[in-house]
Design a protein around this motif. Sequence first.
Motif, PDB file in Angstrom:
ATOM      1  N   THR A  16      -8.004   0.881  -9.280  1.00  0.00           N
ATOM      2  CA  THR A  16      -8.718  -0.294  -8.777  1.00  0.00           C
ATOM      3  C   THR A  16      -7.832  -1.049  -7.798  1.00  0.00           C
ATOM      4  N   GLY A  17      -8.367  -1.282  -6.634  1.00  0.00           N
ATOM      5  CA  GLY A  17      -7.656  -2.074  -5.640  1.00  0.00           C
ATOM      6  C   GLY A  17      -6.615  -1.331  -4.841  1.00  0.00           C
ATOM      7  N   VAL A  18      -6.444  -0.036  -5.067  1.00  0.00           N
ATOM      8  CA  VAL A  18      -5.443   0.710  -4.321  1.00  0.00           C
ATOM      9  C   VAL A  18      -5.836   0.707  -2.853  1.00  0.00           C
ATOM     10  N   GLY A  19      -4.920   0.285  -2.023  1.00  0.00           N
ATOM     11  CA  GLY A  19      -5.166   0.250  -0.594  1.00  0.00           C
ATOM     12  C   GLY A  19      -5.952  -0.953  -0.112  1.00  0.00           C
ATOM     13  N   GLN A  20      -6.317  -1.836  -1.013  1.00  0.00           N
ATOM     14  CA  GLN A  20      -7.048  -3.028  -0.619  1.00  0.00           C
ATOM     15  C   GLN A  20      -6.056  -4.167  -0.421  1.00  0.00           C
ATOM     16  N   PRO A  21      -6.200  -4.948   0.639  1.00  0.00           N
ATOM     17  CA  PRO A  21      -5.240  -6.015   0.898  1.00  0.00           C
ATOM     18  C   PRO A  21      -5.041  -6.981  -0.265  1.00  0.00           C
ATOM     19  N   GLY A  22      -6.071  -7.274  -1.030  1.00  0.00           N
ATOM     20  CA  GLY A  22      -5.921  -8.178  -2.158  1.00  0.00           C
ATOM     21  C   GLY A  22      -5.625  -7.471  -3.465  1.00  0.00           C
ATOM     22  N   GLY A  23      -5.739  -6.150  -3.498  1.00  0.00           N
ATOM     23  CA  GLY A  23      -5.614  -5.417  -4.742  1.00  0.00           C
ATOM     24  C   GLY A  23      -4.193  -5.061  -5.117  1.00  0.00           C
ATOM     25  N   ARG A  24      -3.426  -4.591  -4.178  1.00  0.00           N
ATOM     26  CA  ARG A  24      -2.042  -4.204  -4.424  1.00  0.00           C
ATOM     27  C   ARG A  24      -1.158  -4.827  -3.353  1.00  0.00           C
ATOM     28  N   PRO A  25       0.124  -4.938  -3.613  1.00  0.00           N
ATOM     29  CA  PRO A  25       1.016  -5.566  -2.625  1.00  0.00           C
ATOM     30  C   PRO A  25       1.277  -4.650  -1.424  1.00  0.00           C
ATOM     31  N   VAL A  26       0.323  -4.590  -0.505  1.00  0.00           N
ATOM     32  CA  VAL A  26       0.463  -3.712   0.650  1.00  0.00           C
ATOM     33  C   VAL A  26       1.577  -4.190   1.582  1.00  0.00           C
ATOM     34  N   GLY A  27       1.966  -5.439   1.458  1.00  0.00           N
ATOM     35  CA  GLY A  27       3.068  -5.961   2.261  1.00  0.00           C
ATOM     36  C   GLY A  27       4.377  -5.246   1.987  1.00  0.00           C
ATOM     37  N   LEU A  28       4.516  -4.690   0.806  1.00  0.00           N
ATOM     38  CA  LEU A  28       5.727  -3.935   0.491  1.00  0.00           C
ATOM     39  C   LEU A  28       5.832  -2.676   1.340  1.00  0.00           C
ATOM     40  N   ALA A  29       4.719  -2.242   1.885  1.00  0.00           N
ATOM     41  CA  ALA A  29       4.743  -1.067   2.758  1.00  0.00           C
ATOM     42  C   ALA A  29       5.606  -1.332   3.981  1.00  0.00           C
ATOM     43  N   LEU A  30       5.598  -2.555   4.479  1.00  0.00           N
ATOM     44  CA  LEU A  30       6.451  -2.885   5.624  1.00  0.00           C
ATOM     45  C   LEU A  30       7.929  -2.783   5.279  1.00  0.00           C
ATOM     46  N   THR A  31       8.273  -3.052   4.037  1.00  0.00           N
ATOM     47  CA  THR A  31       9.658  -2.892   3.597  1.00  0.00           C
ATOM     48  C   THR A  31      10.072  -1.433   3.667  1.00  0.00           C
ATOM     49  N   VAL A  32       9.184  -0.552   3.260  1.00  0.00           N
ATOM     50  CA  VAL A  32       9.462   0.884   3.314  1.00  0.00           C
ATOM     51  C   VAL A  32       9.576   1.350   4.762  1.00  0.00           C
ATOM     52  N   VAL A  33       8.690   0.858   5.617  1.00  0.00           N
ATOM     53  CA  VAL A  33       8.742   1.217   7.037  1.00  0.00           C
ATOM     54  C   VAL A  33      10.064   0.752   7.641  1.00  0.00           C
ATOM     55  N   ALA A  34      10.461  -0.479   7.350  1.00  0.00           N
ATOM     56  CA  ALA A  34      11.710  -1.018   7.888  1.00  0.00           C
ATOM     57  C   ALA A  34      12.919  -0.241   7.371  1.00  0.00           C
ATOM     58  N   ALA A  35      12.900   0.125   6.101  1.00  0.00           N
ATOM     59  CA  ALA A  35      14.014   0.897   5.534  1.00  0.00           C
ATOM     60  C   ALA A  35      14.113   2.269   6.189  1.00  0.00           C
ATOM     61  N   ASN A  36      12.991   2.898   6.431  1.00  0.00           N
ATOM     62  CA  ASN A  36      13.010   4.201   7.097  1.00  0.00           C
ATOM     63  C   ASN A  36      13.462   4.083   8.546  1.00  0.00           C
ATOM     64  N   ALA A  37      13.032   3.031   9.235  1.00  0.00           N
ATOM     65  CA  ALA A  37      13.478   2.825  10.611  1.00  0.00           C
ATOM     66  C   ALA A  37      14.989   2.589  10.654  1.00  0.00           C
ATOM     67  N   ARG A  82      -4.009   0.593   8.946  1.00  0.00           N
ATOM     68  CA  ARG A  82      -5.375   0.934   8.528  1.00  0.00           C
ATOM     69  C   ARG A  82      -5.775   0.157   7.288  1.00  0.00           C
ATOM     70  N   THR A  83      -4.840  -0.002   6.374  1.00  0.00           N
ATOM     71  CA  THR A  83      -5.123  -0.720   5.132  1.00  0.00           C
ATOM     72  C   THR A  83      -5.389  -2.195   5.396  1.00  0.00           C
ATOM     73  N   THR A  84      -4.588  -2.808   6.262  1.00  0.00           N
ATOM     74  CA  THR A  84      -4.768  -4.231   6.509  1.00  0.00           C
ATOM     75  C   THR A  84      -5.975  -4.515   7.387  1.00  0.00           C
ATOM     76  N   ARG A  85      -6.348  -3.571   8.240  1.00  0.00           N
ATOM     77  CA  ARG A  85      -7.539  -3.741   9.080  1.00  0.00           C
ATOM     78  C   ARG A  85      -8.822  -3.584   8.265  1.00  0.00           C
ATOM     79  N   ALA A  86      -8.753  -2.802   7.189  1.00  0.00           N
ATOM     80  CA  ALA A  86      -9.941  -2.530   6.386  1.00  0.00           C
ATOM     81  C   ALA A  86     -10.413  -3.766   5.637  1.00  0.00           C
ATOM     82  N   GLY A  87      -9.508  -4.701   5.399  1.00  0.00           N
ATOM     83  CA  GLY A  87      -9.855  -5.854   4.582  1.00  0.00           C
ATOM     84  C   GLY A  87     -10.337  -7.022   5.300  1.00  0.00           C
TER      85      GLY A  87
END
Length: 87
Positions: A16-37, A82-87
């Motif tokens: 439930t809520g996977v990939g939904q802006p209000g469902g899971r902390p999708v903002g943490l994805a930016l942390t992963v992107v920054a760490a990989n960069a 895509r996740t943040t645009r969907a919401g």
Amino acid sequence: MDLAQQPLQEQGADLTGVGQPGGRPVGLALTVVAANALACVALLLLTFTGVLPLTGLGTAFLLVGALVVAVFAEREYVGYRRTTRAG
């Protein structure tokens, strides 16, 4: 039918809520992107600064590693957008 063939929800996964802006902390994805960069930049710095005495094979290994990490970061960022645009 074995467990591997059953859908995730039937196995008890809470999707439930996977990939939904209000469902899971999708903002943490930016942390992963920054760490990989950052990892990509670090690999490139290690390759070209001469900090490590690399052979040709070592140089190729680090360059391929930087490329792979950069591709992962790019794909993760696209997924985040895509996740943040969907919401």
